[in-house]
Design a protein around this motif. Structure first.
Motif, PDB file in Angstrom:
ATOM      1  N   ASN A   1       0.826  -1.217   0.000  1.00 56.97           N
ATOM      2  CA  ASN A   1       0.000   0.000   0.000  1.00 56.97           C
ATOM      3  C   ASN A   1       0.862   1.271   0.000  1.00 56.97           C
ATOM      4  O   ASN A   1       1.108   1.886   1.038  1.00 56.97           O
ATOM      5  N   LYS A   2       1.309   1.654  -1.205  1.00 50.79           N
ATOM      6  CA  LYS A   2       2.208   2.821  -1.321  1.00 50.79           C
ATOM      7  C   LYS A   2       1.512   4.106  -0.906  1.00 50.79           C
ATOM      8  O   LYS A   2       2.142   5.054  -0.450  1.00 50.79           O
ATOM      9  N   GLU A   3       0.151   4.139  -1.065  1.00 56.47           N
ATOM     10  CA  GLU A   3      -0.564   5.388  -0.776  1.00 56.47           C
ATOM     11  C   GLU A   3      -0.372   5.836   0.669  1.00 56.47           C
ATOM     12  O   GLU A   3      -0.351   7.033   0.946  1.00 56.47           O
TER      13      GLU A   3
ATOM     14  N   VAL B   1       6.916  -4.205  -0.958  1.00 59.08           N
ATOM     15  CA  VAL B   1       6.378  -5.261  -1.828  1.00 59.08           C
ATOM     16  C   VAL B   1       6.317  -4.760  -3.276  1.00 59.08           C
ATOM     17  O   VAL B   1       6.439  -5.545  -4.212  1.00 59.08           O
ATOM     18  N   ASP B   2       6.147  -3.469  -3.436  1.00 56.26           N
ATOM     19  CA  ASP B   2       6.108  -2.898  -4.781  1.00 56.26           C
ATOM     20  C   ASP B   2       7.354  -3.407  -5.513  1.00 56.26           C
ATOM     21  O   ASP B   2       8.474  -3.340  -4.976  1.00 56.26           O
ATOM     22  N   SER B   3       7.179  -3.926  -6.729  1.00 56.78           N
ATOM     23  CA  SER B   3       8.277  -4.659  -7.375  1.00 56.78           C
ATOM     24  C   SER B   3       9.534  -3.806  -7.556  1.00 56.78           C
ATOM     25  O   SER B   3      10.652  -4.296  -7.365  1.00 56.78           O
ATOM     26  N   GLU B   4       9.347  -2.517  -7.885  1.00 55.41           N
ATOM     27  CA  GLU B   4      10.509  -1.641  -8.105  1.00 55.41           C
ATOM     28  C   GLU B   4      11.294  -1.454  -6.810  1.00 55.41           C
ATOM     29  O   GLU B   4      12.524  -1.469  -6.795  1.00 55.41           O
ATOM     30  N   HIS B   5      10.547  -1.251  -5.727  1.00 55.75           N
ATOM     31  CA  HIS B   5      11.192  -0.965  -4.437  1.00 55.75           C
ATOM     32  C   HIS B   5      11.784  -2.227  -3.836  1.00 55.75           C
ATOM     33  O   HIS B   5      12.795  -2.176  -3.140  1.00 55.75           O
TER      34      HIS B   5
ATOM     35  N   MET C   1       0.820   8.067 -13.111  1.00 52.10           N
ATOM     36  CA  MET C   1       0.743   8.546 -11.729  1.00 52.10           C
ATOM     37  C   MET C   1       1.313   7.477 -10.799  1.00 52.10           C
ATOM     38  O   MET C   1       1.938   7.786  -9.781  1.00 52.10           O
ATOM     39  N   ASN C   2       1.111   6.205 -11.167  1.00 49.72           N
ATOM     40  CA  ASN C   2       1.674   5.136 -10.324  1.00 49.72           C
ATOM     41  C   ASN C   2       3.186   5.324 -10.172  1.00 49.72           C
ATOM     42  O   ASN C   2       3.723   5.215  -9.073  1.00 49.72           O
ATOM     43  N   LYS C   3       3.854   5.640 -11.272  1.00 49.64           N
ATOM     44  CA  LYS C   3       5.315   5.824 -11.189  1.00 49.64           C
ATOM     45  C   LYS C   3       5.634   7.061 -10.367  1.00 49.64           C
ATOM     46  O   LYS C   3       6.605   7.082  -9.613  1.00 49.64           O
ATOM     47  N   GLY C   4       4.800   8.086 -10.498  1.00 49.74           N
ATOM     48  CA  GLY C   4       4.995   9.294  -9.693  1.00 49.74           C
ATOM     49  C   GLY C   4       4.877   8.990  -8.206  1.00 49.74           C
ATOM     50  O   GLY C   4       5.707   9.422  -7.402  1.00 49.74           O
ATOM     51  N   LEU C   5       3.853   8.211  -7.836  1.00 45.79           N
ATOM     52  CA  LEU C   5       3.689   7.833  -6.427  1.00 45.79           C
ATOM     53  C   LEU C   5       4.884   6.983  -5.996  1.00 45.79           C
ATOM     54  O   LEU C   5       5.362   7.090  -4.865  1.00 45.79           O
ATOM     55  N   GLU C   6       5.389   6.178  -6.912  1.00 49.73           N
ATOM     56  CA  GLU C   6       6.539   5.319  -6.578  1.00 49.73           C
ATOM     57  C   GLU C   6       7.828   6.121  -6.374  1.00 49.73           C
ATOM     58  O   GLU C   6       8.705   5.712  -5.617  1.00 49.73           O
ATOM     59  N   VAL C   7       7.947   7.250  -7.072  1.00 47.74           N
ATOM     60  CA  VAL C   7       9.107   8.124  -6.853  1.00 47.74           C
ATOM     61  C   VAL C   7       9.070   8.634  -5.411  1.00 47.74           C
ATOM     62  O   VAL C   7      10.077   8.594  -4.688  1.00 47.74           O
TER      63      VAL C   7
END
Ligand code: NDP
Ligand code: MG
Length: 383
Positions: A119-121, A144-148, A213-219
């Motif tokens: 839950n990145k949010e 858990v987010d694959s990038e992180h 936006m997903n990538k933005g939230l991931e940044v």
């Protein structure tokens, strides 16, 4: 045996986490599951895995849920469920979608437990607050987010990660509309936006992937997780979703984590950390010839990405506002009240009303979220 509690067990990440547990019964035991309203699936999961605690967001559905259970776990709802769930597990997977996941993040860390965070949010909305709880309680976050997850894995190779890292490169598939022109983007349908080329995910994150936006939230998520400046976080489009992200070190070396696009790998990594799973997920056949492409993102057609950088750099309540505005806009798109290009329009219009405030206590976060939603709803009405 690692005791695992799963919040959001009925969703895309939650059900894949149950797959991981089922395939690794000698490593994991399910201690608790928690969802919002899908009582049929929640009851099926409970009857099959028999966790000690079954939690529900909706208090009004508790008696219906109990009627479907074939054993007698502790059935809890609301805030009580969060605490019972966090207490039951050694590790809590937060796979709830959106701002609703914040209480899970906070209650898990407050108890000093390991948080496997999908839950990145919650991290985007309440970064400073989560950091305070995380550092004062001894709780730990494994992404858990694959990038992180990829970055977390690459950083394990470094003794002094913060000072040795020169750059974090987040990969993005580019979503279903990579390379499309504005004319095409102005007419996209809900079905097209939901059809992600490489990942099968829940509706909210699928739409976020289509707008970037997903990538933005991931940044912002990467900044919060790893304490790296925004200037050192780069996004690169990699359509094959094989290289899950890259850490570049000061000596010029770059380490990437590579596997097929299968969320069960990063989920299992976070549940089992520091041990690795015995079962492979997403392992590649290295003899197969394959092309790995990388390109710069098109920020003109996908302006959500630079907007997220701006919100991240402003800090305070700006990411909270952005994430809340985006949630409202995506919900409006999912229910076909606005078009795809309107998502960015209303988020940008809403974000213009944001005035810098700091987030010292949870009430500041809740109030910023509330206000952002109100302003965004009125931006939708005046479209
Ligand atoms: P889904 O929409 O598939 O599932 C959402 C889950 O959250 C469901 O179990 C739902 O319960 C539960 N939920 C929703 N609202 C509440 C609430 N108010 N209280 C308690 N539970 C609630 O989402 P995903 O699995 O796709 O995504 C979950 C999170 O993981 C998101 O933050 C997403 O960004 C992140 N993520 C997802 C990836 C993926 O591959 N799907 C990849 C990387 C990150 P119910 O079914 O009862 O409504
Ligand atoms: Mg991701």
């Amino acid at each position: 045996m690692v005791q695992v509690s799963i919040a959001g067990s009925t969703g895309s990440v939650g059900t894949q986490a149950l797959d991981v547990i089922a395939a690794n019964r000698n490593q994991f035991e399910l201690s608790a599951i928690f969802a919002n309203s899908n009582i049929d699936l929640l009851a099926d999961q409970a009857n099959s895995f028999r966790p000690r605690v079954v939690g529900l967001g909706r208090k009004d559905l508790v008696s219906q849920l109990t009627g479907k259970l074939r054993y007698s776990p502790l059935v809890v709802a609301g805030d009580e469920a969060l605490v019972a769930m966090a207490e039951a597990g050694d590790v809590v997977l937060n796979a709830v979608v959106g701002f609703a996941g914040l209480p899970v993040t906070l209650s898990t860390l407050e108890l000093g437990k390991r948080l496997a965070l999908a839950n990145k949010e919650s991290l985007v909305a309440a970064g400073d607050l989560v950091a305070k709880v995380r550092w004062s309680s001894g709780g730990e976050i494994v992404p858990v987010d694959s990038e992180h997850s990829a970055i977390h894995q690459a950083l394990r190779s470094s003794f002094f990660s913060e000072i040795e890292v020169s750059k974090i490169v987040l990969t993005a598939s580019g979503g279903p509309f990579r390379g499309k022109d504005r004319e095409f983007l102005s007419k996209v349908t809900l079905q097209q936006a939901l059809a992600h080329p490489t990942w099968s995910m829940g509706p909210k994150i699928s739409i976020d992937s289509s707008t970037l936006m997903n990538k933005g939230l991931e940044v912002i998520e990467a900044h919060e997780l790893f304490g790296v400046d925004f200037d050192k976080i780069e996004v690169v489009v990699h359509p094959q979703s094989i290289v899950h992200s890259i850490v570049e070190f000061t000596d010029g070396s770059a380490l990437a984590q590579i596997s097929g696009p299968d969320m069960r790998l990063p989920i299992g990594y976070a549940l089992g950390y520091p041990s690795r799973l015995k079962q492979p997920f997403g392992a590649l056949d290295w003899r197969e010839s394959r092309l790995l492409e990388f390109e710069a993102p098109n920020i003109e057609n996908f302006p959500a990405l630079p907007l997220a950088y701006e919100a991240g750099r402003r800090g305070g309540g700006a990411p909270t506002w952005l994430s809340a505005a985006n949630e409202v806009a995506v919900e409006a798109f999912l229910t076909e009240r606005i078009g795809w290009t309107d998502i960015y329009k209303v988020v940008e219009a809403s974000f213009e009303s944001y005035e810098d405030i700091g987030l010292d206590v949870i009430d500041d976060v809740l109030q910023t979220d509330f206000e952002a939603r109100r302003v965004t709803r009125s931006a939708i009405e005046s479209l």
